[in-house]
Structure formats: structure tokens, C-alpha cells
Design a protein around this motif. Structure first.
Motif, PDB file in Angstrom:
ATOM      1  N   GLU A  96       0.833  -1.206   0.000  1.00 27.13           N
ATOM      2  CA  GLU A  96       0.000   0.000   0.000  1.00 27.13           C
ATOM      3  C   GLU A  96       0.867   1.256   0.000  1.00 27.13           C
ATOM      4  OE1 GLU A  96      -3.769   2.001   2.404  1.00 27.13           O
ATOM      5  OE2 GLU A  96      -2.463   0.578   3.441  1.00 27.13           O
ATOM      6  N   HIS A  97       1.931   1.237   0.785  1.00 29.47           N
ATOM      7  CA  HIS A  97       2.826   2.397   0.825  1.00 29.47           C
ATOM      8  C   HIS A  97       3.439   2.660  -0.543  1.00 29.47           C
ATOM      9  CE1 HIS A  97       5.569   5.297   2.589  1.00 29.47           C
ATOM     10  NE2 HIS A  97       6.588   4.671   1.996  1.00 29.47           N
ATOM     11  N   SER A  98       3.838   1.604  -1.237  1.00 25.27           N
ATOM     12  CA  SER A  98       4.422   1.770  -2.575  1.00 25.27           C
ATOM     13  C   SER A  98       3.385   2.293  -3.566  1.00 25.27           C
ATOM     14  CB  SER A  98       4.985   0.436  -3.065  1.00 25.27           C
ATOM     15  OG  SER A  98       6.099   0.041  -2.288  1.00 25.27           O
ATOM     16  N   ARG A 100       0.843   4.181  -2.928  1.00 21.32           N
ATOM     17  CA  ARG A 100       0.479   5.572  -2.641  1.00 21.32           C
ATOM     18  C   ARG A 100       1.623   6.541  -2.894  1.00 21.32           C
ATOM     19  NH1 ARG A 100      -4.388   6.051  -0.296  1.00 21.32           N
ATOM     20  NH2 ARG A 100      -5.317   4.219   0.720  1.00 21.32           N
ATOM     21  N   THR A 101       2.859   6.097  -2.698  1.00 21.72           N
ATOM     22  CA  THR A 101       3.993   7.025  -2.744  1.00 21.72           C
ATOM     23  C   THR A 101       4.947   6.792  -3.903  1.00 21.72           C
ATOM     24  OG1 THR A 101       5.407   5.608  -1.369  1.00 21.72           O
ATOM     25  CG2 THR A 101       3.911   7.129  -0.219  1.00 21.72           C
ATOM     26  N   GLY A 102       4.817   5.641  -4.555  1.00 20.39           N
ATOM     27  CA  GLY A 102       5.768   5.325  -5.619  1.00 20.39           C
ATOM     28  C   GLY A 102       7.092   4.789  -5.112  1.00 20.39           C
ATOM     29  N   THR A 103       7.193   4.569  -3.807  1.00 18.42           N
ATOM     30  CA  THR A 103       8.414   3.986  -3.231  1.00 18.42           C
ATOM     31  C   THR A 103       8.609   2.578  -3.775  1.00 18.42           C
ATOM     32  OG1 THR A 103       8.063   5.254  -1.210  1.00 18.42           O
ATOM     33  CG2 THR A 103       9.561   3.367  -1.074  1.00 18.42           C
ATOM     34  N   GLU A 156       1.887   2.499 -11.984  1.00 15.74           N
ATOM     35  CA  GLU A 156       2.881   3.116 -12.873  1.00 15.74           C
ATOM     36  C   GLU A 156       2.247   3.610 -14.162  1.00 15.74           C
ATOM     37  OE1 GLU A 156       5.803   0.112 -13.382  1.00 15.74           O
ATOM     38  OE2 GLU A 156       6.621   0.298 -11.348  1.00 15.74           O
ATOM     39  N   GLN A 160      -3.597   4.629 -10.424  1.00 13.63           N
ATOM     40  CA  GLN A 160      -3.399   4.457  -8.983  1.00 13.63           C
ATOM     41  C   GLN A 160      -4.710   4.204  -8.251  1.00 13.63           C
ATOM     42  OE1 GLN A 160      -2.515   7.920  -6.531  1.00 13.63           O
ATOM     43  NE2 GLN A 160      -0.772   6.825  -5.611  1.00 13.63           N
TER      44      GLN A 160
END
Length: 254
Positions: A96-98, A100-103, A156, A160
Motif C-alpha cells: 500500500e505504501h508503494s 500511494r507514494t511510488g516507493t 505506474e 493508482q
């Protein structure tokens, strides 16, 4: 003329780890089940076992004889499964973090590569109930890991919102199913552990000896009872009908 024949010895055969031992049946009062939460071996073992409202000194035969319990494997699984359950909560949080943030997402994407997957695909349970339950893990576990490539690719490609919507759906369905399976497996492992306490003697001499299981009650002819050296945990050997030697425990030394 009076016969000089010696009466056979009746014994209770018990299992401690992978080995069989004998106890004189005449001294056995009762065989009780040990509750799963009872700490029956190791440094934290209980000192007393309550039988008929009376606390009896508890002797862990696993510790006394230096043998691992037959249920040691289940103990290790019970310690491992909550960790692997948390791994997948952390895995989903990282995904989820990736999204939302693209990390960059750095966790295992293949169901074969996470710590649980490496164990799961190599483990072959002997118990049928455990095997049937573990078989239910494969589909939801694979579906969870399959989210990473698909949802990250959507994010990507400027999708999103769609990726996060599918993520939320998977969290409340597939992940919830997987977590419930972890909980069910932990509960089943508790049920499968059926250690016993053999109650022997009476009064101040009474003891509760912890073991894995009862195997049988047999009569041993006197010629097949071999005395042992005094002072140790065994009083000698008995020979079963097939010639197998079984140590006879001297429970009074504990």
C-alpha cells in the motif's frame, strides 16, 4: 507342593519422544490429559500438576530423560505461524505504501520466496487434519503475492485509484481469509498436542509424570524382567513379546 513361579509384571507402556518406557502398573493411579497451556518441559516448566484438586509434584520425563517431546515440532510451528502471519500484514502495508507514494517495493513477489512460502512448499505434515488445513493456504497465499506485479504496474500506468481499490478489496477478502487460516492452524496445533500426566503413588510419595502418550498395558513374564543398576532413573529392562528391550522407569527416584 507350592509353586515357586514368580508372577508376571504388569506395566504401562508410555511414549516419551520417539522412545518407549515402562511404568509398573501397580503404582499407576490414573492417566490424565495435560492441558495445552500447561508448561510441561524446559526452563519454564510447572512444578505442580493439579489432580483431583491436589497439587502433585510434576516430573517432566522429557527433561529428566533428556528427550525432546514428540510434539516439539508442533511447538515450533506454533511459535513460527504468528510471525509468518505478521509478515503478510507487513507485506500488504508495504505494498500500500508503494502504491500511494511510488516507493520501490522490496518484498518477495513470488509466493515461493517469502519465509512462509519457503517453509510451506517444503513441509509435509504427518497429521491428516493439519495437512488438509495447510492445503487451503496455497490459493489465498498465491493470490496475495500476485497483487504486487499487477497493482504496481497499474499505479505506474496512471491507474493508482484502480490499484488502490483492488488493494482494499483484497485486504478485506483474500488477506482476511489468509489471516483466518493462520489462526485456525495455530488453534489446531494446540488441539493436536495431547500430552499426558501419569499419576503414581499416594500421599507424600505421589507424583505426576509428564509423557507424550500411552502405548499399551502388557504383562511381562519374570524371566523377561532384567534388573538394572540402582540410583538411576530406570530400574532395569523388560523385553516385549517381539524381543524389544524397554527401560522400566524407577519413578520413586524423582
Amino acid at each position: 507342593m507350592r509353586s515357586s513361579a514368580v508372577a508376571p509384571l504388569e506395566v504401562l507402556l508410555i511414549e516419551v519422544g520417539s522412545r518407549t518406557f515402562a511404568l509398573p502398573l501397580a503404582a499407576v493411579r490414573y492417566v490424565a490429559r495435560i492441558a495445552p497451556e500447561f508448561r510441561c518441559n524446559g526452563e519454564q516448566r510447572e512444578d505442580y500438576f493439579v489432580f483431583e484438586d491436589e497439587p502433585l509434584p510434576f516430573v517432566s520425563l522429557w527433561d529428566a530423560l533428556g528427550l525432546p517431546s514428540a510434539y516439539a515440532e508442533y511447538d515450533s510451528l506454533q511459535a513460527m505461524l504468528p510471525q509468518r502471519r505478521q509478515d503478510h500484514l507487513d507485506w500488504m502495508a508495504a505494498l500500500e505504501h508503494s502504491l500511494r507514494t511510488g516507493t520501490p517495493f522490496a518484498k518477495a513477489r513470488s509466493p515461493y520466496d517469502c519465509a512462509f512460502g519457503k517453509w510451506f512448499y517444503a513441509y509435509r505434515p504427518e497429521d491428516r487434519r493439519l495437512g488438509l488445513l495447510l492445503a487451503q493456504f496455497e490459493q489465498p497465499h498465491a493470490l496475495i503475492h500476485g497483487l504486487a506485479d499487477r497493482l504496481l504496474a497499474q499505479a505506474e500506468n496512471n491507474q493508482q485509484a484502480a490499484a488502490l481499490a483492488e488493494y482494499q478489496t483484497a485486504s478485506t477478502t483474500t488477506l482476511a481469509t489468509l489471516l483466518q487460516l493462520f489462526d485456525s492452524a495455530s488453534q489446531l496445533l494446540t488441539e493436536l498436542q495431547r500430552r499426558i500426566a501419569v499419576i503414581l503413588g499416594s500421599g507424600r510419595a505421589a507424583r505426576a509424570l509428564g509423557a507424550d502418550a500411552v502405548r499399551d498395558i502388557v504383562q511381562i513374564p519374570a524371566p523377561r524382567c532384567k534388573p538394572g543398576q540402582a540410583g538411576g532413573p530406570t530400574a532395569g529392562l523388560i523385553l516385549l513379546d517381539d524381543g524389544t528391550p524397554v527401560p522400566l522407569i524407577d519413578w520413586t527416584v524423582f
